[in-house]
Design a protein around this motif. Structure first.
Motif, PDB file in Angstrom:
ATOM      1  N   GLY A 154      20.133  -5.509  60.953  1.00 24.97           N
ATOM      2  CA  GLY A 154      19.165  -4.768  61.756  1.00 24.97           C
ATOM      3  C   GLY A 154      19.715  -3.488  62.328  1.00 24.97           C
ATOM      4  N   TRP A 155      20.972  -3.529  62.811  1.00 21.40           N
ATOM      5  CA  TRP A 155      21.585  -2.315  63.340  1.00 21.40           C
ATOM      6  C   TRP A 155      21.614  -1.218  62.280  1.00 21.40           C
ATOM      7  N   VAL A 156      22.000  -1.579  61.067  1.00 17.42           N
ATOM      8  CA  VAL A 156      22.132  -0.557  60.024  1.00 17.42           C
ATOM      9  C   VAL A 156      20.766  -0.006  59.628  1.00 17.42           C
ATOM     10  N   ALA A 157      19.805  -0.891  59.382  1.00 17.73           N
ATOM     11  CA  ALA A 157      18.478  -0.430  58.982  1.00 17.73           C
ATOM     12  C   ALA A 157      17.851   0.459  60.057  1.00 17.73           C
ATOM     13  N   ALA A 158      17.927   0.034  61.308  1.00 16.31           N
ATOM     14  CA  ALA A 158      17.335   0.811  62.397  1.00 16.31           C
ATOM     15  C   ALA A 158      18.073   2.127  62.598  1.00 16.31           C
ATOM     16  N   GLY A 159      19.398   2.113  62.437  1.00 12.20           N
ATOM     17  CA  GLY A 159      20.161   3.348  62.573  1.00 12.20           C
ATOM     18  C   GLY A 159      19.769   4.374  61.529  1.00 12.20           C
ATOM     19  N   ILE A 160      19.573   3.927  60.292  1.00  9.97           N
ATOM     20  CA  ILE A 160      19.144   4.847  59.249  1.00  9.97           C
ATOM     21  C   ILE A 160      17.735   5.364  59.539  1.00  9.97           C
ATOM     22  N   ALA A 161      16.834   4.470  59.963  1.00  9.33           N
ATOM     23  CA  ALA A 161      15.470   4.898  60.263  1.00  9.33           C
ATOM     24  C   ALA A 161      15.456   5.968  61.342  1.00  9.33           C
ATOM     25  N   ARG A 162      16.253   5.776  62.379  1.00  7.51           N
ATOM     26  CA  ARG A 162      16.288   6.760  63.460  1.00  7.51           C
ATOM     27  C   ARG A 162      16.915   8.073  62.982  1.00  7.51           C
ATOM     28  N   ALA A 163      17.945   7.967  62.158  1.00  9.21           N
ATOM     29  CA  ALA A 163      18.587   9.171  61.631  1.00  9.21           C
ATOM     30  C   ALA A 163      17.619   9.990  60.785  1.00  9.21           C
ATOM     31  N   SER A 169      15.752  15.511  55.495  1.00  9.81           N
ATOM     32  CA  SER A 169      16.395  15.950  54.252  1.00  9.81           C
ATOM     33  C   SER A 169      17.342  14.898  53.695  1.00  9.81           C
ATOM     34  N   LEU A 170      17.714  13.910  54.502  1.00  8.59           N
ATOM     35  CA  LEU A 170      18.642  12.869  54.048  1.00  8.59           C
ATOM     36  C   LEU A 170      17.932  11.686  53.396  1.00  8.59           C
ATOM     37  N   ARG A 171      16.635  11.768  53.221  1.00  8.10           N
ATOM     38  CA  ARG A 171      15.920  10.653  52.593  1.00  8.10           C
ATOM     39  C   ARG A 171      16.496  10.291  51.218  1.00  8.10           C
ATOM     40  N   PRO A 172      16.818  11.257  50.350  1.00  6.40           N
ATOM     41  CA  PRO A 172      17.388  10.865  49.047  1.00  6.40           C
ATOM     42  C   PRO A 172      18.697  10.088  49.173  1.00  6.40           C
ATOM     43  N   ALA A 175      17.266   6.651  52.501  1.00  9.06           N
ATOM     44  CA  ALA A 175      16.041   5.865  52.605  1.00  9.06           C
ATOM     45  C   ALA A 175      16.051   4.655  51.681  1.00  9.06           C
ATOM     46  N   GLY A 176      16.576   4.825  50.469  1.00  6.06           N
ATOM     47  CA  GLY A 176      16.605   3.707  49.536  1.00  6.06           C
ATOM     48  C   GLY A 176      17.434   2.549  50.046  1.00  6.06           C
ATOM     49  N   HIS A 177      18.536   2.859  50.734  1.00  9.84           N
ATOM     50  CA  HIS A 177      19.373   1.779  51.262  1.00  9.84           C
ATOM     51  C   HIS A 177      18.675   1.057  52.410  1.00  9.84           C
ATOM     52  N   ALA A 178      17.991   1.811  53.274  1.00 11.32           N
ATOM     53  CA  ALA A 178      17.242   1.162  54.352  1.00 11.32           C
ATOM     54  C   ALA A 178      16.196   0.212  53.773  1.00 11.32           C
ATOM     55  N   THR A 217      12.148  -0.454  62.006  1.00 19.46           N
ATOM     56  CA  THR A 217      12.503   0.229  60.773  1.00 19.46           C
ATOM     57  C   THR A 217      11.292   0.427  59.872  1.00 19.46           C
ATOM     58  N   THR A 218      10.529  -0.633  59.654  1.00 15.83           N
ATOM     59  CA  THR A 218       9.394  -0.532  58.742  1.00 15.83           C
ATOM     60  C   THR A 218       8.306   0.390  59.290  1.00 15.83           C
ATOM     61  N   CYS A 219       7.982   0.252  60.556  1.00 14.46           N
ATOM     62  CA  CYS A 219       6.945   1.114  61.126  1.00 14.46           C
ATOM     63  C   CYS A 219       7.388   2.574  61.156  1.00 14.46           C
ATOM     64  N   THR A 220       8.663   2.817  61.448  1.00 12.29           N
ATOM     65  CA  THR A 220       9.177   4.178  61.421  1.00 12.29           C
ATOM     66  C   THR A 220       9.121   4.733  60.002  1.00 12.29           C
ATOM     67  N   GLY A 221       9.531   3.924  59.031  1.00 13.74           N
ATOM     68  CA  GLY A 221       9.517   4.377  57.652  1.00 13.74           C
ATOM     69  C   GLY A 221       8.124   4.738  57.167  1.00 13.74           C
ATOM     70  N   VAL A 222       7.124   3.934  57.541  1.00 16.21           N
ATOM     71  CA  VAL A 222       5.744   4.235  57.156  1.00 16.21           C
ATOM     72  C   VAL A 222       5.260   5.488  57.875  1.00 16.21           C
ATOM     73  N   ALA A 223       5.496   5.573  59.180  1.00 16.49           N
ATOM     74  CA  ALA A 223       5.035   6.722  59.953  1.00 16.49           C
ATOM     75  C   ALA A 223       5.648   8.023  59.455  1.00 16.49           C
ATOM     76  N   ASP A 224       6.906   7.950  58.997  1.00 14.03           N
ATOM     77  CA  ASP A 224       7.597   9.155  58.553  1.00 14.03           C
ATOM     78  C   ASP A 224       7.497   9.397  57.047  1.00 14.03           C
ATOM     79  N   GLY A 225       6.889   8.448  56.321  1.00 10.05           N
ATOM     80  CA  GLY A 225       6.576   8.682  54.930  1.00 10.05           C
ATOM     81  C   GLY A 225       7.614   8.304  53.907  1.00 10.05           C
ATOM     82  N   TRP A 226       8.671   7.578  54.308  1.00  8.00           N
ATOM     83  CA  TRP A 226       9.662   7.185  53.298  1.00  8.00           C
ATOM     84  C   TRP A 226       9.566   5.707  52.917  1.00  8.00           C
ATOM     85  N   LEU A 227       8.624   4.992  53.506  1.00  6.85           N
ATOM     86  CA  LEU A 227       8.264   3.653  53.050  1.00  6.85           C
ATOM     87  C   LEU A 227       6.777   3.640  52.699  1.00  6.85           C
TER      88      LEU A 227
END
Length: 286
Positions: A154-163, A169-172, A175-178, A217-227
């Protein structure tokens, strides 16, 4: 609630996301008051953590105290030969927690390559098919806590989502790892919608904060467009699974409990992640 430096940092993130920058800054200013001589924010007493205070930095952007924290993080904090940060002063262990503590701040302050390097170094040492172990010993090149710890993932997934909120620009790169982490964890949900403290150990106690971290993580990813939008349903389902565990006083129970985090209880970080996940879910609805 009484707080360690990382808990103060996560609490400030929740306040920022809920639209209370003034309150977040008050927490951050207190972290500056307790800044150690080497630059680590929020240190109280014999603080052994090398990276935890960096979580306080996001709310201190523009404050002089942040300069010393960044100097410590970028040039003086203990690290492996490839630059991967060690979690504690005087030790040579890599911990999953570090990703959340440092990667969002690095992206928020214009150090994207360093952020990617930290995720890469932690992933190489700790990740197994999207699930994270807690700790790696650099000297012996072995996992000292090899179990697939729910909160670590959870720490890693949430950290990537916040980053990625700070630097899309770091989505490539990230994002795939998250998404890999989220999918690996979701495959191990229990019938009650929650997870084991050790994700793939049915005998481990049921733990609720990883559900909150993954909801964020999931809600952030959807809101920001990378999930994909379908993950919004997963985020809401995760929050709904936690809801019965919130007491009338607002305490989130059945999480890795302070102070030892090895048994069910309550913690300031779980409180903060409930607020973070709720704010992230509201961003989807906006």
């Amino acid at each position: 609630m009484q707080r360690h430096s990382w808990e103060q940092g996560v609490a400030s993130h929740a306040l920022l996301d809920l639209g209370h920058p003034g309150l977040a800054r008050l927490l951050a200013l207190d972290a500056a008051v307790h800044q150690s001589a080497d630059g680590r924010l929020g240190t109280v007493g014999e603080e052994s953590g090398s990276v935890n205070g960096a979580a306080c930095g996001e709310a201190l952007i523009g404050h002089p105290a942040l300069d010393a924290q960044l100097d410590w993080l970028l040039t003086r904090a203990p690290r492996a030969a490839d630059g991967t940060l060690f979690h504690v002063v005087g030790g040579r262990e890599v911990w999953a927690d570090t990703v959340y503590m440092v990667v969002p701040l690095l992206t928020a302050t214009g150090h994207p390559r360093e952020a990617v390097r930290q995720v890469t170094g932690h992933r190489e040492r700790l990740c197994d098919g999207g699930l994270y172990a807690a700790r790696w010993d650099e000297d012996t090149a072995t996992l000292t806590a090899p179990e697939h710890w729910g909160t670590g993932s959870g720490w890693v997934a949430a950290g990537i989502a916040r980053a990625l909120r700070h630097d899309p620009s770091l989505r490539p790169d990230l994002a795939g790892h998250a998404r890999e982490i989220v999918d690996a964890c979701l495959a191990l949900r229990r019938p009650d919608g929650l997870f084991g403290n050790v994700l793939d150990d049915p005998a481990s106690f049921t733990e609720a904060n990883v559900a909150q971290m993954l909801a964020y993580t999931t809600c952030t990813g959807v809101a920001d467009g990378w999930l994909p939008p379908s993950y919004a349903g997963e985020g809401r389902s995760l929050l709904a699974a936690v809801a019965p565990l919130v007491t009338p006083d607002g305490l989130v129970t059945q999480v890795c409990g302070a102070p030892t985090f090895d048994r069910p209880g309550t913690s300031a970080e779980a409180q903060a992640f409930h607020l973070l996940a709720t704010a992230a879910a509201a961003r989807i609805e906006a």
